[in-house]
Write a protein that holds these residues in place. Structure first.
Motif, PDB file in Angstrom:
ATOM      1  N   SER A   1       8.393  -9.726  -9.251  1.00  0.00           N
ATOM      2  CA  SER A   1       7.745 -10.667  -8.348  1.00  0.00           C
ATOM      3  C   SER A   1       7.160  -9.928  -7.150  1.00  0.00           C
ATOM      4  CB  SER A   1       8.726 -11.738  -7.863  1.00  0.00           C
ATOM      5  OG  SER A   1       9.646 -11.192  -6.931  1.00  0.00           O
ATOM      6  N   LEU A   2       6.065 -10.475  -6.640  1.00  0.00           N
ATOM      7  CA  LEU A   2       5.422  -9.964  -5.431  1.00  0.00           C
ATOM      8  C   LEU A   2       5.114 -11.157  -4.539  1.00  0.00           C
ATOM      9  CD1 LEU A   2       3.912  -7.816  -3.706  1.00  0.00           C
ATOM     10  CD2 LEU A   2       1.900  -8.235  -5.126  1.00  0.00           C
ATOM     11  N   ILE A   3       5.643 -11.149  -3.322  1.00  0.00           N
ATOM     12  CA  ILE A   3       5.425 -12.233  -2.365  1.00  0.00           C
ATOM     13  C   ILE A   3       4.730 -11.654  -1.141  1.00  0.00           C
ATOM     14  CG2 ILE A   3       6.512 -13.985  -0.908  1.00  0.00           C
ATOM     15  CD1 ILE A   3       8.832 -14.059  -2.850  1.00  0.00           C
ATOM     16  N   GLY A   4       3.615 -12.274  -0.740  1.00  0.00           N
ATOM     17  CA  GLY A   4       2.885 -11.750   0.405  1.00  0.00           C
ATOM     18  C   GLY A   4       1.856 -12.733   0.927  1.00  0.00           C
ATOM     19  N   ALA A   5       0.917 -12.227   1.706  1.00  0.00           N
ATOM     20  CA  ALA A   5      -0.160 -13.038   2.275  1.00  0.00           C
ATOM     21  C   ALA A   5      -1.421 -12.193   2.292  1.00  0.00           C
ATOM     22  CB  ALA A   5       0.196 -13.517   3.674  1.00  0.00           C
ATOM     23  N   ARG A   6      -2.565 -12.864   2.215  1.00  0.00           N
ATOM     24  CA  ARG A   6      -3.833 -12.156   2.262  1.00  0.00           C
ATOM     25  C   ARG A   6      -4.858 -12.960   3.075  1.00  0.00           C
ATOM     26  NH1 ARG A   6      -4.140 -14.101  -3.332  1.00  0.00           N
ATOM     27  NH2 ARG A   6      -3.191 -12.171  -4.025  1.00  0.00           N
ATOM     28  N   ARG A   7      -5.791 -12.251   3.642  1.00  0.00           N
ATOM     29  CA  ARG A   7      -6.860 -12.868   4.426  1.00  0.00           C
ATOM     30  C   ARG A   7      -8.037 -13.197   3.516  1.00  0.00           C
ATOM     31  NH1 ARG A   7     -11.386 -11.263   7.508  1.00  0.00           N
ATOM     32  NH2 ARG A   7     -11.587 -12.306   9.544  1.00  0.00           N
TER      33      ARG A   7
ATOM     34  N   ALA B   1       6.988  -2.451 -11.025  1.00  0.00           N
ATOM     35  CA  ALA B   1       7.550  -2.603  -9.683  1.00  0.00           C
ATOM     36  C   ALA B   1       7.140  -1.442  -8.786  1.00  0.00           C
ATOM     37  CB  ALA B   1       9.068  -2.709  -9.756  1.00  0.00           C
ATOM     38  N   GLY B   2       7.173  -0.234  -9.321  1.00  0.00           N
ATOM     39  CA  GLY B   2       6.789   0.930  -8.531  1.00  0.00           C
ATOM     40  C   GLY B   2       5.325   0.890  -8.127  1.00  0.00           C
ATOM     41  N   ALA B   3       4.466   0.477  -9.072  1.00  0.00           N
ATOM     42  CA  ALA B   3       3.033   0.403  -8.773  1.00  0.00           C
ATOM     43  C   ALA B   3       2.740  -0.649  -7.702  1.00  0.00           C
ATOM     44  CB  ALA B   3       2.258   0.094 -10.048  1.00  0.00           C
ATOM     45  N   LEU B   4       3.432  -1.781  -7.764  1.00  0.00           N
ATOM     46  CA  LEU B   4       3.217  -2.833  -6.767  1.00  0.00           C
ATOM     47  C   LEU B   4       3.724  -2.405  -5.395  1.00  0.00           C
ATOM     48  CD1 LEU B   4       4.152  -6.013  -8.850  1.00  0.00           C
ATOM     49  CD2 LEU B   4       1.871  -5.284  -8.139  1.00  0.00           C
ATOM     50  N   ARG B   5       4.846  -1.699  -5.356  1.00  0.00           N
ATOM     51  CA  ARG B   5       5.349  -1.212  -4.064  1.00  0.00           C
ATOM     52  C   ARG B   5       4.371  -0.220  -3.443  1.00  0.00           C
ATOM     53  NH1 ARG B   5      10.555  -1.218  -6.947  1.00  0.00           N
ATOM     54  NH2 ARG B   5      11.767  -2.988  -6.131  1.00  0.00           N
ATOM     55  N   ASP B   6       3.754   0.603  -4.287  1.00  0.00           N
ATOM     56  CA  ASP B   6       2.795   1.577  -3.770  1.00  0.00           C
ATOM     57  C   ASP B   6       1.584   0.896  -3.130  1.00  0.00           C
ATOM     58  OD1 ASP B   6       4.381   3.664  -4.596  1.00  0.00           O
ATOM     59  OD2 ASP B   6       3.268   4.038  -6.451  1.00  0.00           O
ATOM     60  N   LEU B   7       1.238  -0.298  -3.602  1.00  0.00           N
ATOM     61  CA  LEU B   7       0.104  -1.021  -3.042  1.00  0.00           C
ATOM     62  C   LEU B   7       0.393  -1.552  -1.643  1.00  0.00           C
ATOM     63  CD1 LEU B   7      -1.113  -3.082  -6.133  1.00  0.00           C
ATOM     64  CD2 LEU B   7      -2.210  -1.076  -5.128  1.00  0.00           C
ATOM     65  N   GLY B   8       1.672  -1.808  -1.351  1.00  0.00           N
ATOM     66  CA  GLY B   8       2.063  -2.258  -0.022  1.00  0.00           C
ATOM     67  C   GLY B   8       1.504  -3.617   0.362  1.00  0.00           C
ATOM     68  N   GLN B   9       1.416  -4.533  -0.597  1.00  0.00           N
ATOM     69  CA  GLN B   9       0.831  -5.848  -0.331  1.00  0.00           C
ATOM     70  C   GLN B   9       1.855  -6.942  -0.087  1.00  0.00           C
ATOM     71  OE1 GLN B   9      -1.744  -6.502  -3.715  1.00  0.00           O
ATOM     72  NE2 GLN B   9      -3.376  -5.269  -2.832  1.00  0.00           N
ATOM     73  N   GLY B  10       3.153  -6.619  -0.179  1.00  0.00           N
ATOM     74  CA  GLY B  10       4.161  -7.639   0.052  1.00  0.00           C
ATOM     75  C   GLY B  10       5.523  -7.192  -0.449  1.00  0.00           C
TER      76      GLY B  10
ATOM     77  N   PHE C   1       1.085 -16.149  -1.083  1.00  0.00           N
ATOM     78  CA  PHE C   1       1.099 -16.116  -2.543  1.00  0.00           C
ATOM     79  C   PHE C   1       2.423 -15.589  -3.096  1.00  0.00           C
ATOM     80  CE2 PHE C   1      -0.418 -11.885  -1.369  1.00  0.00           C
ATOM     81  CZ  PHE C   1       0.286 -11.047  -2.228  1.00  0.00           C
ATOM     82  N   ILE C   2       2.684 -15.995  -4.326  1.00  0.00           N
ATOM     83  CA  ILE C   2       3.756 -15.417  -5.139  1.00  0.00           C
ATOM     84  C   ILE C   2       3.132 -15.006  -6.464  1.00  0.00           C
ATOM     85  CG2 ILE C   2       6.004 -15.722  -6.240  1.00  0.00           C
ATOM     86  CD1 ILE C   2       6.519 -18.087  -4.428  1.00  0.00           C
ATOM     87  N   GLN C   3       3.402 -13.787  -6.896  1.00  0.00           N
ATOM     88  CA  GLN C   3       2.979 -13.330  -8.215  1.00  0.00           C
ATOM     89  C   GLN C   3       4.206 -12.994  -9.055  1.00  0.00           C
ATOM     90  OE1 GLN C   3       0.472  -9.923  -7.675  1.00  0.00           O
ATOM     91  NE2 GLN C   3      -1.251 -11.099  -6.866  1.00  0.00           N
ATOM     92  N   ALA C   4       4.100 -13.230 -10.363  1.00  0.00           N
ATOM     93  CA  ALA C   4       5.103 -12.760 -11.310  1.00  0.00           C
ATOM     94  C   ALA C   4       4.385 -11.931 -12.369  1.00  0.00           C
ATOM     95  CB  ALA C   4       5.848 -13.921 -11.958  1.00  0.00           C
TER      96      ALA C   4
END
Length: 222
Positions: A143-149, A120-129, A169-172
């Motif tokens: 979970s990570l919910i976001g959007a990408r171009r 969770a900490g690593a994903l938050r650091d990426l700032g992708q959603g 997208f949604i990632q688990a």
């Protein structure tokens, strides 16, 4: 780490410890060929798939669709994707599509003590959603919910130019006890289908289960 694919499943082997991952896909999904040995075999498989997906389309459209799919495979390899399936349906009269990917990654050594927290900490650091720690029937996950171009290459776009578009997208991310992480992702470029596809993806996540080589269920940590 090594991985091997099977029907709706993966086997992750790290440091001699195997974890078998299983999940259930809903009806109506088409699976992209992942276990091919040559470019020619991949081309044949994709053309065969195109004929099943769009049986009434002109042959040149089927070939163009197969070429569009083939263009994703470099990203599959780069992302460690072991499974890819997609569905096409109508939602409130709009034609919608979604893709589900499954991949494996390895945890950093320093993340193995508290893998869910570290992920969770690593994903938050990426700032992708939006990142959330969740509890699945199989155990803890992130979970990570976001959007990408994304961009459709000019060679494949009807306009003859690169065509940008956005996908949601949604990632688990589910840490496994052998130091690996299984990542499931649902991606859709059609926002009209987001609620339907999100509910569908939740059902896939609920079906996740893990076993050792003897078929004994494997519990997850925190």
């Amino acid at each position: 780490m090594t991985t091997a694919t099977s029907e709706n499943g993966l086997a992750s082997v790290s440091e001699g410890e195997a974890v078998h991952v299983r999940w259930i896909m809903p009806e109506g999904f088409f699976e992209l060929p992942m276990d091919v040995e040559s470019i020619d075999e991949l081309a044949d498989e994709l053309i065969s798939l195109a004929r099943r997906v769009m049986p009434d389309a002109p042959e040149n459209m089927q070939y163009q669709w197969a070429a569009l799919c083939a263009g994703n495979y470099d990203a599959f390899v780069e992302g460690g994707i072991q499974y890819a399936g997609f569905v096409i349906t109508e939602v409130d009269g709009t034609r919608c599509t979604a893709t589900v990917h499954v991949s494996m990654t390895e945890l950093a050594d320093e993340a193995r003590l508290r893998p869910t927290l570290a992920t969770a900490g690593a994903l938050r650091d990426l700032g992708q959603g939006e990142v959330t720690e969740i509890d699945l029937p199989c155990g803890p996950a992130v979970s990570l919910i976001g959007a990408r171009r994304s961009v459709v290459d000019a060679a494949l776009a009807p306009s003859g130019h690169d065509e940008p578009f956005w996908t949601s997208f949604i990632q688990a991310h589910v840490p496994l006890p052998n130091g690996t992480v299984v990542v499931l992702e649902m991606v859709t470029p059609t926002q009209e289908g987001w609620d339907v596809f999100s509910a569908m993806f939740a059902g896939i996540l609920k079906s996740l289960c893990f076993f050792d080589d003897k078929g004994t269920p494997v519990g997850l940590g925190t």
